[in-house]
Design a protein around this motif. Structure first.
Motif, PDB file in Angstrom:
ATOM      1  N   ALA A 268      58.772   6.419  -2.873  1.00  0.00           N
ATOM      2  CA  ALA A 268      58.075   6.571  -3.946  1.00  0.00           C
ATOM      3  C   ALA A 268      57.312   7.931  -4.042  1.00  0.00           C
ATOM      4  O   ALA A 268      57.431   8.348  -5.375  1.00  0.00           O
ATOM      5  CB  ALA A 268      57.162   5.260  -4.150  1.00  0.00           C
ATOM      6  N   PRO A 269      56.670   8.504  -3.304  1.00  0.00           N
ATOM      7  CA  PRO A 269      56.063   9.848  -3.419  1.00  0.00           C
ATOM      8  C   PRO A 269      57.113  10.893  -3.925  1.00  0.00           C
ATOM      9  O   PRO A 269      56.848  11.806  -4.483  1.00  0.00           O
ATOM     10  CB  PRO A 269      55.391  10.159  -2.126  1.00  0.00           C
TER      11      PRO A 269
ATOM     12  N   TYR B 177      59.977  10.493  -5.443  1.00  0.00           N
ATOM     13  CA  TYR B 177      60.342  10.242  -6.955  1.00  0.00           C
ATOM     14  C   TYR B 177      59.228  10.572  -7.803  1.00  0.00           C
ATOM     15  O   TYR B 177      59.727  11.269  -8.792  1.00  0.00           O
ATOM     16  CB  TYR B 177      60.722   8.621  -6.951  1.00  0.00           C
ATOM     17  N   ARG B 178      58.045  10.230  -7.480  1.00  0.00           N
ATOM     18  CA  ARG B 178      56.882  10.629  -8.333  1.00  0.00           C
ATOM     19  C   ARG B 178      56.967  12.237  -8.695  1.00  0.00           C
ATOM     20  O   ARG B 178      56.695  12.732  -9.590  1.00  0.00           O
ATOM     21  CB  ARG B 178      55.585  10.327  -7.773  1.00  0.00           C
TER      22      ARG B 178
ATOM     23  N   ASN C  75      56.748   3.403 -13.961  1.00  0.00           N
ATOM     24  CA  ASN C  75      55.427   3.927 -14.163  1.00  0.00           C
ATOM     25  C   ASN C  75      55.885   5.254 -12.979  1.00  0.00           C
ATOM     26  O   ASN C  75      56.914   5.225 -12.459  1.00  0.00           O
ATOM     27  CB  ASN C  75      54.424   3.328 -13.719  1.00  0.00           C
TER      28      ASN C  75
ATOM     29  N   ASP D  61      55.092   5.729 -10.188  1.00  0.00           N
ATOM     30  CA  ASP D  61      55.543   5.201  -8.704  1.00  0.00           C
ATOM     31  C   ASP D  61      56.401   4.254  -8.619  1.00  0.00           C
ATOM     32  O   ASP D  61      56.622   3.670  -7.530  1.00  0.00           O
ATOM     33  CB  ASP D  61      53.962   4.594  -8.331  1.00  0.00           C
ATOM     34  N   ASP D  62      57.210   4.103  -9.700  1.00  0.00           N
ATOM     35  CA  ASP D  62      58.267   2.862  -9.705  1.00  0.00           C
ATOM     36  C   ASP D  62      59.396   3.501 -10.577  1.00  0.00           C
ATOM     37  O   ASP D  62      59.756   2.880 -11.735  1.00  0.00           O
ATOM     38  CB  ASP D  62      57.702   1.989 -10.395  1.00  0.00           C
TER      39      ASP D  62
END
Ligand code: GLU
Length: 448
Positions: A80-81, A83-84, A148, A150-151
């Motif tokens: 997730a980090p 992709y963020r 969002n 984080d997703d």
């Protein structure tokens, strides 16, 4: 360097379609001195499991389809980090925007999703198998790429991961063609180079519908349990949509690497033909040594075999080549044994009728009597080392009295069954003493 990838979603067993995609990616990479990387696309939290991931990985490894990742395996759920970071980048450069809108799942609730700014254009990509494919992206709208920051959603994670893993060639099922323009738009918004695409034909059931569970087994594991060998599975998978352009049908993995050409992949659906698959397995079984076949059959783990069926006996060892010659898969051997097809090996037949010993013009089987008596005499001095040496001992006499006239009553005397292997094979399996005993029983029956 060429880098291909296999990114299964771990939501079930290793499907034949996934295994075939993995194989083609593997072959293409190895053929070109490249690498294949593995990635677990476990972002669907509700359906992804660690067991499925482990099963898919061990299934591929069992087949010999290995990957070249360095270090830990790549799991989308743990990134997730990363992709963020890329979401922030795509928003910052104007390729995407945060949109405040009503939630689809909970009406009335406001959420912030990230949408791609669709340039609304006509986009063409080249597919190694299908040639140019053109889409008008307008119809896609501003696609949601993250729930969002984080997703991130599937299309976005695939693009980022393929980029970070250095993937040069995306070889995947035809069902992903419509995803490709979406992913290309994301690549373009991120300023990422486009990989080369190849979309494999679907695997179809014989009725040409998409292969699914209602057509029978679809997981590699279930085929493995039925007794399909990894060589046969690999070989058959390779020919699901690809052909070498020659008559060669049997290939080792190394030969496949050598012969594989993307240009030889067909566009139309590949029909899964269980008869052909069985033929491949049979070919591989026949090539096994006696010892390999014994290990393959592993009847000590088979459940429900009749008590008399003694797999530690010499007669069982002598029966093995007959089974090896006949079956296509292990399960067939187990089913045949349970159905009593080989009970003649262990049980002296007594239940058959005298009538069965007749051959043509022999109303009461009395003509069979002297032939059986003579056969017994010849067999006493015969060489019992193979079915052929037994046959040789009887051949001269059979030519004299007629082959059917001798071998038909002999076969019934030895098996007690209308259907059975030939009499030489049975005599070889049960041995001289038991052969003579069975012939004597038949003679007694005729005498009444
Ligand atoms: N995870 C996807 C699947 O299992 C593959 C995605 C892809 O190849 O791009 O179908």
């Amino acid at each position: 360097m060429i880098i291909t990838r296999i990114p299964p979603s771990p939501t079930g067993k290793l499907h034949i379609g996934t295994a075939r995609t993995a194989l083609f990616n593997y072959l293409f990479a190895k053929k070109n001195g490249g690498k294949m990387v593995f990635r677990s696309e476990d972002t669907d939290k509700a359906r992804s499991t660690k067991e499925s991931e482990a099963e898919i990985m061990s299934g591929l490894q069992w087949l010999g389809i290995t990957w070249d990742n360095e270090g830990e395996i790549v799991r989308q759920s743990e990134r997730a980090p990363i992709y963020r970071e890329y979401l922030e980048k795509i928003i910052a450069n104007g390729g995407a925007y945060v949109s405040r809108e009503e939630s689809k799942n909970t009406p009335g609730e406001m959420v912030e999703v990230v949408r791609l700014k669709n340039p609304n254009k006509v986009l063409t990509f080249n597919d190694l198998i299908r040639g140019d494919i053109t889409f008008d992206t307008t119809e896609l709208g501003d696609i949601v790429i993250a729930r969002n920051l984080d997703d991130a959603l599937y299309h976005f994670t695939v693009v980022v991961d393929d980029y970070l893993m250095g993937v040069t060639h995306v070889i995947r099922g035809e069902d992903h063609i419509s995803n490709t323009p979406r992913q290309i738009l994301i690549q373009e918004a991120l300023g990422i180079e486009r990989p080369i695409y190849a979309h494999l034909p679907l695997i179809l059931a014989p009725d040409r519908s998409k292969m699914s569970k209602r057509h029978g087994a679809v997981s590699i594991e279930s085929y493995r349990e039925l007794g399909y060998t990894k060589d046969a599975i690999l070989n058959y998978l390779a020919l699901l949509g690809w052909n070498p352009g020659t008559d060669q049908e049997l290939f080792t993995l190394a030969e496949l690497v050598e012969k594989f050409e993307v240009t030889q992949i067909q566009k139309s659906g590949a029909v899964f033909d269980i008869k052909k698959f069985n033929w491949f397995n049979k070919e591989y079984l026949r090539r096994m040594s006696a010892e390999e076949f014994m290990t393959y059959l592993d009847l000590s783990t088979a459940e429900g075999l009749p008590k008399y069926f003694d797999i530690t006996s010499d007669s069982f060892t002598r029966l093995l080549p007959t089974i090896q010659e006949r079956i296509s898969i292990r399960q067939e051997a187990i089913d045949e044994i349970k159905a009593g097809e080989y009970d003649f090996v262990f049980v002296s037949p007594t239940e058959y009728t005298t009538d069965m010993l007749k051959w043509k013009n022999d109303p009461d089987a009395s003509a069979a009597l002297p032939r059986l008596e003579k056969a017994a005499e010849l067999l006493k001095t015969a060489d019992f080392s193979t079915p052929d040496t037994i046959k040789a001992a009887l051949w001269g006499y059979a030519e004299e009295v007629g082959k059917g006239e001798l071998f038909s009553p002999l076969r019934i005397a030895l098996s007690g069954k209308a259907q059975s292997p030939d009499p030489f094979t049975i005599a070889y399996i049960v041995g001289l003493e038991e052969t003579l005993r069975r012939i004597a029983t038949a003679c007694d029956k005729i005498k009444g």
